[in-house]
Design an enzyme around this catalytic site. Structure first.
Site, PDB file in Angstrom:
ATOM      1  N   THR A  12       0.847  -1.186   0.000  1.00 23.25           N
ATOM      2  CA  THR A  12       0.000   0.000   0.000  1.00 23.25           C
ATOM      3  C   THR A  12       0.884   1.238   0.000  1.00 23.25           C
ATOM      4  OG1 THR A  12      -1.720   1.217   1.210  1.00 23.25           O
ATOM      5  CG2 THR A  12      -0.184  -0.063   2.532  1.00 23.25           C
TER       6      THR A  12
ATOM      7  N   HIS B 259       2.637 -11.932  13.808  1.00 23.01           N
ATOM      8  CA  HIS B 259       3.684 -12.438  14.689  1.00 23.01           C
ATOM      9  C   HIS B 259       3.427 -13.879  15.116  1.00 23.01           C
ATOM     10  CE1 HIS B 259       7.295 -12.087  16.772  1.00 23.01           C
ATOM     11  NE2 HIS B 259       7.035 -11.136  17.661  1.00 23.01           N
TER      12      HIS B 259
END
Length: 434
Positions: free
Chosen positions: A353, A405
């Site tokens: 993005t 994560h």
């Protein structure tokens, strides 16, 4: 056999003078075959009596024009409903085959619903703003009726709806009655719509319904926050070398490839190399398993007039700079036109993005499920940095990599972003593959 033929002829209201043809059985069999083609007989209730008496029987079996009820079309995998965004054509209009009749908004794309054949729309069974299911009745089409350019004039044979509209003047008459009430009862004036309009005009707030696309974006972004363990790592990139290369070759690039050379192609190519070296960043958690992908499909986040859309560059790791720029230009134009299909946005293993086009300095992008990471580009600003012990002014860009994560460790995420930084700051690495 002759009796049966005469009975059959009488059922179809054949004129008496035509019955004489059935008397000679031998010759009648031949002649009746010309009068009655071998097609399934129609029920008497479905055949207008006026047509039976005025036209030959074979005209009913091969009807020149038929009314077709067109359903709401398929709009892509996993899409079962949509909202009528705009009715481009209405009852009485002539349409060509494949001409757009309406725009239907789904939670992914806006679909143009087209006419399957040329003819006149006799009725529209939906309204603007209505929620519709795939396969539901959309509009009725008199196939072959009317001519191009006639517009609403083609509605001549379908004059039935017109009287209904013409019969609508009676409702205004009751509306005229309340207008006379204020003269006899001043207390009735507060009930008129005018005060409501004044109150609405004086308000400082307004409510509008959310579009399906905006609802879908909101749901997916919140699901990403609730499902993934998102963490963002940052870095900064000196854009001097890439800017110099772009300025030196942009004219030759445009002349040869018929597309402008931008920064996005370099970031896509750099991301592909980094993902190839860190396959976990291109993977995804699927239940109790990790799904490693051997292909790299890069999703480019694009801001369209109707909201955020995410077209996909298929097998971006196999593309050249020119091919990347051409595909981005093609998908970007489709996003602006609102013509992106579900196939254009399906899949994707990694997202990029670019908030820099709006002047963003730094941000923390949100992962686009079912992906595990997203790269955020930002604006290029002149800032002082230390180079070989000297303070110099360079065009700098902050970059951010948000990752899941649960799957990706900090070492892999930081190494991936650092590799992108190295390739952008020294484009010759692309050539030397180092």
């Amino acid at each position: 056999l002759g009796i049966n033929l005469m009975v059959t002829a009488s059922r179809f209201c054949v004129r008496p003078m035509q019955l004489s043809r059935f008397q000679p059985i031998a010759r009648g069999l031949v002649r009746t075959s010309a009068i009655f083609p071998t097609r399934s007989a129609l029920p008497m209730a479905s055949v207008p009596s006026s047509l039976l008496t005025n036209r030959m029987a074979h005209r009913w079996f091969s009807s020149e024009r038929s009314t077709l009820v067109v359903p709401i079309p398929e709009m892509g995998d996993s899409i079962s409903e949509g909202t009528i965004l705009q009715l481009v054509r209405k009852a009485g209009d002539y349409v060509d085959a494949e001409e757009v009749v309406a725009e239907i908004e789904t939670d992914k794309v806006t679909v143009e619903a087209r006419s399957p054949a040329a003819g006149t729309i006799t009725a529209v069974h939906v309204e603007e703003g209505a929620n519709v299911l795939v396969g539901a009745q959309f509009f009725s089409l008199a196939v072959g009726l009317g001519e191009p350019g006639q517009g609403t004039s083609a509605a001549g044979p379908t004059a039935a709806p017109a009287p209904a509209e013409a019969a609508s003047p009676p409702p205004p008459k009751p509306a005229a009655a309340p207008a006379a009430n204020p003269a006899t009862s001043p207390a009735a004036s507060p009930a008129s719509p005018a005060p409501v309009m004044e109150a609405a005009a004086g308000t400082r707030e307004r409510r509008v319904p959310m579009t399906r696309l905006r609802k879908r974006i909101a749901t997916r972004l919140k699901d990403a926050q609730n499902t993934t363990a998102m963490l963002t790592t940052f870095n900064e990139i000196d854009m001097s070398a890439l800017t110099e290369m772009r300025n030196g070759y942009k004219d030759a690039f445009l002349k040869k490839h018929d597309v402008k050379l931008g920064f996005m192609s370099a970031f896509v190519a750099a991301s592909c190399k980094a993902l190839d070296e860190q396959p976990a960043v291109n993977a995804v958690i699927d239940g109790d398993e990790i799904l490693y992908r051997d292909h790299i499909d890069v999703t480019i986040a694009v801001s369209s007039p109707k909201g955020l859309v995410v077209p996909v560059l298929r097998d971006a790791n196999t593309m050249t700079f020119a091919e990347i720029e051409q595909e981005i230009a093609r998908l970007g134009q489709k996003a602006k036109d609102g013509s992106l299909s579900v196939e254009d946005m399906a899949g994707g293993t990694f997202s990029i993005t670019n908030g820099g086009v709006f002047g963003s300095l730094v941000s923390t992008p949100i992962i686009n499920p079912p992906q595990s990471a997203i790269l955020g580009m930002h604006g290029i600003f002149q800032r002082p940095i230390a180079v070989k012990g000297q303070v110099v002014i360079r065009p700098m860009m902050y970059v951010a990599l948000t990752y899941d994560h649960r799957l990706i460790d900090g070492r892999e995420a930081v190494t991936c972003l650092k590799r992108i930084k190295e390739l952008i700051e020294d484009p010759t690495r692309f050539l030397l593959d180092v």
